[in-house]
Enzyme design. Structure first.
Site, mmCIF file in Angstrom:
data_model
loop_
_atom_site.group_PDB
_atom_site.id
_atom_site.type_symbol
_atom_site.label_atom_id
_atom_site.label_comp_id
_atom_site.label_asym_id
_atom_site.label_seq_id
_atom_site.Cartn_x
_atom_site.Cartn_y
_atom_site.Cartn_z
ATOM 1 C CG ASP A 103 -2.009 1.013 1.213
ATOM 2 O OD1 ASP A 103 -2.848 1.013 0.295
ATOM 3 O OD2 ASP A 103 -2.000 1.846 2.126
ATOM 4 C CE1 TYR A 147 -8.352 5.391 0.060
ATOM 5 C CE2 TYR A 147 -9.418 4.692 -1.970
ATOM 6 C CZ TYR A 147 -8.327 4.673 -1.120
ATOM 7 O OH TYR A 147 -7.201 3.959 -1.452
ATOM 8 C CE1 TYR A 230 -5.119 7.313 1.171
ATOM 9 C CE2 TYR A 230 -5.043 7.611 3.537
ATOM 10 C CZ TYR A 230 -5.220 6.794 2.446
ATOM 11 O OH TYR A 230 -5.496 5.462 2.621
ATOM 12 C CG HIS A 290 -6.008 -2.939 -0.282
ATOM 13 N ND1 HIS A 290 -5.339 -2.376 -1.354
ATOM 14 C CD2 HIS A 290 -5.706 -2.159 0.793
ATOM 15 C CE1 HIS A 290 -4.677 -1.304 -0.952
ATOM 16 N NE2 HIS A 290 -4.872 -1.163 0.347
#
Length: 312
Positions: A103, A147, A230, A290
């Protein structure tokens, strides 16, 4: 799990938490987590690689778990995690490492490999390939309710998460990210509202696992872990040659929602990915999602160990 040892290292102005198992003289494997993960997400892999004769080291990245938050969140970026990895292995007198990442953890792993290629024996990435640096397509091609677009907005996710207890937030994210669909909220809906309260946890993620995550996010909160990854997606690294030449393994769960990011599945399956990782092997797990390393450790662990032994 009892054989895993926990320690703290003071590096780069922060105290970092490490979990470790295996002989200190064995080849080192450093595990780098993503979001909403912590060192614990590598629990199955750490025991397996240590049993195969390697030294497993998993960190809580700064701002996560039991590690200190960054001194200044405004300047916190992936490069800090890269610097922390270097400081950790220098402090432990480790010359070369295998680096395993998933990730958001793949970005510091890739940057570390590009900056310090002689310190890396090999790279293993779960789910996310090495792509060109710069603004990704999904920032402009996916809806406002996607998201990542929502969580990039300062304060938006904090307000959304703040309506719930920490355990419910982690639960909801694990449920959302375990699906094969992209998490997209409608205009008048927040990301947490996508998950129905009656939805069960994935079968491979126990209440005990959830409690372990929740306890650490109770300590760290979410503010720093939303900033990185993010809100620093477009961070620049000053790397002239973006091609990873070290041996690399990419493990792809074919039901990972990340494959539905614009262009990603074609980038991998067309072979274009090898333009940015010249010594790359790709392994597919048809039912993998995931969190493939937690979902199918019995399938992921042998792939990791075979790669480690091949390049050791």
């Amino acid at each position: 799990m009892d054989q895993i040892v926990h320690k703290f290292l003071q590096v780069n102005g922060v105290k970092l938490h490490l979990a470790e198992v295996g002989n200190e003289s064995s080849p080192a494997v450093v595990f780098v987590h993503g979001f909403p993960e912590i060192w614990y997400s590598w629990r199955h892999q750490m025991i397996a690689v240590a049993g195969a004769g390697f030294r497993a080291i998993a960190l809580d990245c700064r701002g996560y778990g039991l590690s200190d938050p960054p001194p200044d969140i405004n300047t916190f970026g992936f490069s800090d995690i890269v610097d922390d990895i270097l400081a950790i292995i220098d402090s432990l007198a480790i010359n070369k490492i295998f680096i395993v990442a998933k990730d958001a953890g793949v970005r510091p792993a890739y940057v570390f490999t590009l900056r310090y290629p002689t310190r890396v024996t090999g790279v293993i990435a779960l789910g996310i390939p090495h792509t060109p640096f710069g603004g990704p397509r999904y920032l402009t091609e996916l809806p406002e309710g996607f998201y990542i677009n929502r969580w990039r907005e300062p304060g938006r996710a904090e307000a959304d998460f703040g309506r719930l207890d920490v355990k419910t937030v982690v639960r909801n994210i694990y449920i959302l990210f375990s699906r094969s669909e992209l998490p997209i909220a409608s205009e008048n809906q927040e990301i947490m509202d996508i998950v129905d309260g009656s939805t069960p946890l994935p079968s491979w993620f126990t209440e005990e696992d959830l409690s372990a995550y929740a306890a650490l996010y109770e300590k760290s909160g979410f503010h720093n872990s939303l900033k990185v990854p993010y809100r620093v997606i477009e961070e620049e690294y000053g790397i002239e040659d973006p091609v990873i030449k070290n041996p690399m393994l990419l493990i792809v769960g074919e039901k990972d929602y990340f494959l539905k990011f614009p262009g990603i599945e074609d980038f991998i399956k067309s072979g274009m990915v090898k333009q940015f990782a010249s010594d790359l092997e790709v392994e597919y797990l048809p039912e993998g999602g995931h969190f493939v390393q937690e979902q199918f450790p019995e399938k992921v662990n042998p792939l990791i160990i075979a790669f480690l032994r091949k390049h050791c």
